[in-house]
Design an enzyme around this catalytic site. Structure first.
Site, PDB file in Angstrom:
ATOM      1  N   TYR A 160       3.570  -1.189 -55.219  1.00 11.51           N
ATOM      2  CA  TYR A 160       4.228  -1.531 -53.958  1.00 11.51           C
ATOM      3  C   TYR A 160       3.563  -0.806 -52.788  1.00 11.51           C
ATOM      4  O   TYR A 160       3.270  -1.414 -51.746  1.00 11.51           O
ATOM      5  CB  TYR A 160       5.700  -1.144 -54.045  1.00 11.51           C
ATOM      6  CG  TYR A 160       6.472  -1.283 -52.761  1.00 11.51           C
ATOM      7  CD1 TYR A 160       6.974  -2.521 -52.356  1.00 11.51           C
ATOM      8  CD2 TYR A 160       6.721  -0.175 -51.946  1.00 11.51           C
ATOM      9  CE1 TYR A 160       7.699  -2.648 -51.177  1.00 11.51           C
ATOM     10  CE2 TYR A 160       7.436  -0.295 -50.767  1.00 11.51           C
ATOM     11  CZ  TYR A 160       7.921  -1.542 -50.389  1.00 11.51           C
ATOM     12  OH  TYR A 160       8.630  -1.650 -49.227  1.00 11.51           O
ATOM     13  N   LYS A 206       1.728  -2.055 -49.098  1.00  9.81           N
ATOM     14  CA  LYS A 206       2.199  -1.607 -47.782  1.00  9.81           C
ATOM     15  C   LYS A 206       1.108  -0.851 -47.026  1.00  9.81           C
ATOM     16  O   LYS A 206       1.023  -0.932 -45.798  1.00  9.81           O
ATOM     17  CB  LYS A 206       3.461  -0.765 -47.942  1.00  9.81           C
ATOM     18  CG  LYS A 206       4.667  -1.554 -48.410  1.00  9.81           C
ATOM     19  CD  LYS A 206       4.954  -2.723 -47.480  1.00  9.81           C
ATOM     20  CE  LYS A 206       6.176  -3.514 -47.894  1.00  9.81           C
ATOM     21  NZ  LYS A 206       6.497  -4.607 -46.938  1.00  9.81           N
TER      22      LYS A 206
END
Length: 222
Positions: free
Chosen positions: A215, A219
């Site tokens: 994740y 980002k």
């Protein structure tokens, strides 16, 4: 603004303050060690223009008018995306809300004030982005703001143990989607009339952390 929400105990306090106060839109920032920031929109009493709550928390009035602007918000059926859409509509913008589930979008629309509409779409699909941008322009006549808010995190664990499906899903929604939806908005609207693209990143993109490496990669790239 891009809001990184951390420290659940602090958020409970901020939500309580929000429930107690009425008036214009404010933003509260809590600076927490080590260098963490919490931001949330509050609704304080009109006479509180600048208020110091705790040693490291302040509330500052933000008067922003979006009259005449058209915004498209992804992941708008709940959470941060819903809050962004509601705040933009309350500030005068015409807002198109999108997410995968039409029934959830319709429920949010029913509770909102202002000129808003909804369309179901898949943020990880480039063709869906083209169609949603076109539908927004057809509905409202233009597009000024794209908020790439939708995100996903289907995997929690060591990076080297992630399966291909969840790796691809995370990159599809968190990175591929914003890229090609932004390109669609540029071709259809921003190339001729400059607009605004807001990408919702994360504090995870600025530092490493256990079990959220996949994740955080998306980002950081965003």
């Amino acid at each position: 603004a891009c809001l990184n929400l951390v420290m659940p105990s602090t958020l409970r306090v901020l939500r309580f303050l929000s429930s107690q106060w009425k008036g214009g839109a404010y933003v509260a920032f809590a600076l927490l060690p080590p260098h963490k920031t919490v931001a949330t929109t509050l609704q304080p009493r009109p006479h509180l223009t600048n208020c110091r709550l705790w040693p490291f928390m302040y509330i500052r009035r933000m008067d922003v008018s979006l009259e005449g602007k058209v915004a498209l918000v992804t992941g708008a059926s709940r959470g941060i995306g819903q809050a962004i859409a509601e705040t933009m509509a309350a500030s005068g913008a015409k807002v198109m809300l999108t997410s995968r589930k039409l029934d959830q979008l319709e429920a949010v629309k029913a509770e909102m004030k202002g000129d808003v509409d909804v369309i179901a779409s898949h943020v990880g699909d480039a063709d869906s982005g083209e169609k949603t941008v076109a539908a927004t322009i057809e509905r409202f006549g233009s597009l000024d703001i794209l908020v790439n808010n939708a995100g996903t995190n289907p995997y929690y664990g060591p990076v080297l143990e992630v399966d291909q499906g969840r790796w691809d899903k995370t990159f599809e929604v968190n990175l591929r989607g914003p890229m090609f939806w932004s390109a669609a908005a540029h071709r259809a609207a921003f190339a001729e009339k400059p607009g605004v693209i807001i990408n919702m990143a994360s504090v995870g993109g600025l530092r490493s952390g256990p079990h959220l490496g996949v994740y955080n990669l998306t980002k950081a790239a965003l």
